[in-house]
Scaffold this motif. Sequence first.
Motif, PDB file in Angstrom:
ATOM      1  N   PHE A  10      25.214 -10.936   6.243  1.00  0.00           N
ATOM      2  CA  PHE A  10      25.013 -12.000   5.271  1.00  0.00           C
ATOM      3  C   PHE A  10      25.020 -13.339   5.972  1.00  0.00           C
ATOM      4  N   ALA A  11      24.129 -14.202   5.539  1.00  0.00           N
ATOM      5  CA  ALA A  11      24.166 -15.592   5.996  1.00  0.00           C
ATOM      6  C   ALA A  11      24.638 -16.394   4.795  1.00  0.00           C
ATOM      7  N   VAL A  12      25.702 -17.114   4.944  1.00  0.00           N
ATOM      8  CA  VAL A  12      26.253 -17.856   3.818  1.00  0.00           C
ATOM      9  C   VAL A  12      25.320 -19.028   3.496  1.00  0.00           C
ATOM     10  N   MET A  13      24.953 -19.127   2.230  1.00  0.00           N
ATOM     11  CA  MET A  13      24.060 -20.189   1.774  1.00  0.00           C
ATOM     12  C   MET A  13      24.621 -20.774   0.481  1.00  0.00           C
ATOM     13  N   LEU A  14      24.611 -22.055   0.364  1.00  0.00           N
ATOM     14  CA  LEU A  14      24.975 -22.741  -0.873  1.00  0.00           C
ATOM     15  C   LEU A  14      26.173 -22.116  -1.565  1.00  0.00           C
ATOM     16  N   GLY A  15      27.287 -22.193  -0.968  1.00  0.00           N
ATOM     17  CA  GLY A  15      28.500 -21.664  -1.590  1.00  0.00           C
ATOM     18  C   GLY A  15      28.585 -20.163  -1.506  1.00  0.00           C
ATOM     19  N   SER A  16      28.484 -19.503  -2.668  1.00  0.00           N
ATOM     20  CA  SER A  16      28.693 -18.054  -2.694  1.00  0.00           C
ATOM     21  C   SER A  16      27.393 -17.258  -2.619  1.00  0.00           C
ATOM     22  N   ALA A  17      26.248 -17.907  -2.603  1.00  0.00           N
ATOM     23  CA  ALA A  17      24.980 -17.180  -2.523  1.00  0.00           C
ATOM     24  C   ALA A  17      24.804 -16.623  -1.114  1.00  0.00           C
ATOM     25  N   HIS A  18      24.190 -15.457  -1.001  1.00  0.00           N
ATOM     26  CA  HIS A  18      23.991 -14.816   0.286  1.00  0.00           C
ATOM     27  C   HIS A  18      22.543 -14.364   0.417  1.00  0.00           C
ATOM     28  N   ALA A  19      22.076 -14.342   1.657  1.00  0.00           N
ATOM     29  CA  ALA A  19      20.762 -13.785   1.953  1.00  0.00           C
ATOM     30  C   ALA A  19      20.979 -12.543   2.798  1.00  0.00           C
ATOM     31  N   VAL A  20      20.185 -11.532   2.576  1.00  0.00           N
ATOM     32  CA  VAL A  20      20.297 -10.302   3.344  1.00  0.00           C
ATOM     33  C   VAL A  20      19.343 -10.398   4.513  1.00  0.00           C
ATOM     34  N   ASP A  21      19.819 -10.101   5.692  1.00  0.00           N
ATOM     35  CA  ASP A  21      18.982 -10.087   6.888  1.00  0.00           C
ATOM     36  C   ASP A  21      19.111  -8.723   7.527  1.00  0.00           C
ATOM     37  N   PRO A  22      18.113  -7.850   7.322  1.00  0.00           N
ATOM     38  CA  PRO A  22      18.223  -6.502   7.865  1.00  0.00           C
ATOM     39  C   PRO A  22      17.904  -6.398   9.347  1.00  0.00           C
ATOM     40  N   GLY A  23      17.703  -7.492  10.031  1.00  0.00           N
ATOM     41  CA  GLY A  23      17.489  -7.443  11.471  1.00  0.00           C
ATOM     42  C   GLY A  23      16.371  -6.500  11.859  1.00  0.00           C
ATOM     43  N   ASP A  24      16.651  -5.531  12.705  1.00  0.00           N
ATOM     44  CA  ASP A  24      15.646  -4.588  13.210  1.00  0.00           C
ATOM     45  C   ASP A  24      15.392  -3.443  12.234  1.00  0.00           C
ATOM     46  N   TRP A  25      15.796  -3.581  11.044  1.00  0.00           N
ATOM     47  CA  TRP A  25      15.596  -2.595   9.982  1.00  0.00           C
ATOM     48  C   TRP A  25      16.110  -1.222  10.371  1.00  0.00           C
ATOM     49  N   GLU A  26      16.282  -0.472   9.385  1.00  0.00           N
ATOM     50  CA  GLU A  26      16.795   0.866   9.544  1.00  0.00           C
ATOM     51  C   GLU A  26      15.732   1.761  10.173  1.00  0.00           C
ATOM     52  N   THR A  27      16.179   2.759  10.866  1.00  0.00           N
ATOM     53  CA  THR A  27      15.243   3.642  11.556  1.00  0.00           C
ATOM     54  C   THR A  27      15.072   4.980  10.857  1.00  0.00           C
ATOM     55  N   THR A  28      15.818   5.221   9.800  1.00  0.00           N
ATOM     56  CA  THR A  28      15.675   6.448   9.025  1.00  0.00           C
ATOM     57  C   THR A  28      15.754   6.098   7.544  1.00  0.00           C
ATOM     58  N   PRO A  29      15.154   6.921   6.706  1.00  0.00           N
ATOM     59  CA  PRO A  29      15.290   6.676   5.266  1.00  0.00           C
ATOM     60  C   PRO A  29      16.756   6.795   4.851  1.00  0.00           C
ATOM     61  N   PRO A  30      17.139   6.103   3.791  1.00  0.00           N
ATOM     62  CA  PRO A  30      18.526   6.197   3.335  1.00  0.00           C
ATOM     63  C   PRO A  30      18.819   7.579   2.762  1.00  0.00           C
ATOM     64  N   GLU A  31      20.051   7.995   2.902  1.00  0.00           N
ATOM     65  CA  GLU A  31      20.463   9.263   2.301  1.00  0.00           C
ATOM     66  C   GLU A  31      20.663   9.073   0.807  1.00  0.00           C
ATOM     67  N   PRO A  32      20.331  10.076   0.011  1.00  0.00           N
ATOM     68  CA  PRO A  32      20.594   9.978  -1.428  1.00  0.00           C
ATOM     69  C   PRO A  32      22.100   9.890  -1.704  1.00  0.00           C
ATOM     70  N   THR A  33      22.431   9.075  -2.664  1.00  0.00           N
ATOM     71  CA  THR A  33      23.812   8.935  -3.136  1.00  0.00           C
ATOM     72  C   THR A  33      23.755   9.043  -4.654  1.00  0.00           C
ATOM     73  N   PRO A  34      24.898   8.944  -5.322  1.00  0.00           N
ATOM     74  CA  PRO A  34      24.847   8.949  -6.783  1.00  0.00           C
ATOM     75  C   PRO A  34      23.954   7.841  -7.366  1.00  0.00           C
ATOM     76  N   THR A  35      23.748   6.752  -6.622  1.00  0.00           N
ATOM     77  CA  THR A  35      22.859   5.686  -7.112  1.00  0.00           C
ATOM     78  C   THR A  35      21.486   6.236  -7.429  1.00  0.00           C
ATOM     79  N   SER A  36      20.905   7.018  -6.515  1.00  0.00           N
ATOM     80  CA  SER A  36      19.559   7.552  -6.752  1.00  0.00           C
ATOM     81  C   SER A  36      19.569   8.902  -7.457  1.00  0.00           C
ATOM     82  N   GLN A  37      20.689   9.587  -7.449  1.00  0.00           N
ATOM     83  CA  GLN A  37      20.744  10.918  -8.041  1.00  0.00           C
ATOM     84  C   GLN A  37      21.280  10.953  -9.462  1.00  0.00           C
ATOM     85  N   GLN A  38      22.102   9.962  -9.845  1.00  0.00           N
ATOM     86  CA  GLN A  38      22.747  10.026 -11.155  1.00  0.00           C
ATOM     87  C   GLN A  38      22.576   8.778 -12.008  1.00  0.00           C
ATOM     88  N   CYS A  39      22.460   7.633 -11.379  1.00  0.00           N
ATOM     89  CA  CYS A  39      22.493   6.385 -12.142  1.00  0.00           C
ATOM     90  C   CYS A  39      21.159   6.093 -12.820  1.00  0.00           C
TER      91      CYS A  39
END
Length: 180
Positions: A10-39
Amino acid sequence: MKVFVAVLFFAVMLGSAHAVDPGDWETTPPEPTPTSQQCPDGKAWDEKTKKCIDLDARSFNDLDRYRAARELAYAGRYVAAGLALDAMTDKSDTVVLTYRGYIARKSGDWPAAEHYYALALAANPDNLSARAYLGMGLAEKGNLKAARAQLVEIRARGGRETWPERALLMSIRPGGAAFY
């Protein structure tokens, strides 16, 4: 559970707001969790409460929302991924724009994908992931010359031997398929 290497901060911006910087990005797809399986759409798994809660809840930060959007997009749940991006603090962040492009491309809306990638690159010409995803889309459309131009840009901007270079190369090669 597999551990995937990701450079996210996170890069802190304007108080509590944050920007996401994934840098060199992930090299594999994300694993399924309850977020994608149940929610249901608009919700993600909260480890503290052990249930699905609204993505705009205060217990989630932008990194959590980004991870949910990425997981949902790779699970093919594009509407849900878009809702996770809608909950981000800065909807014009280049990571958000890049993922909107990805969602549009994977949903078959190439004009919207190009639009989002263009916005991401206008805001940050060094966004190698946007260049890779744009190049993959161009390769899918048969425009290998333009896809190769994105590969040249990735390399010129310090992206040699990174995931964006490798993924785009796989798409451009004869018989190649998009890595993501």
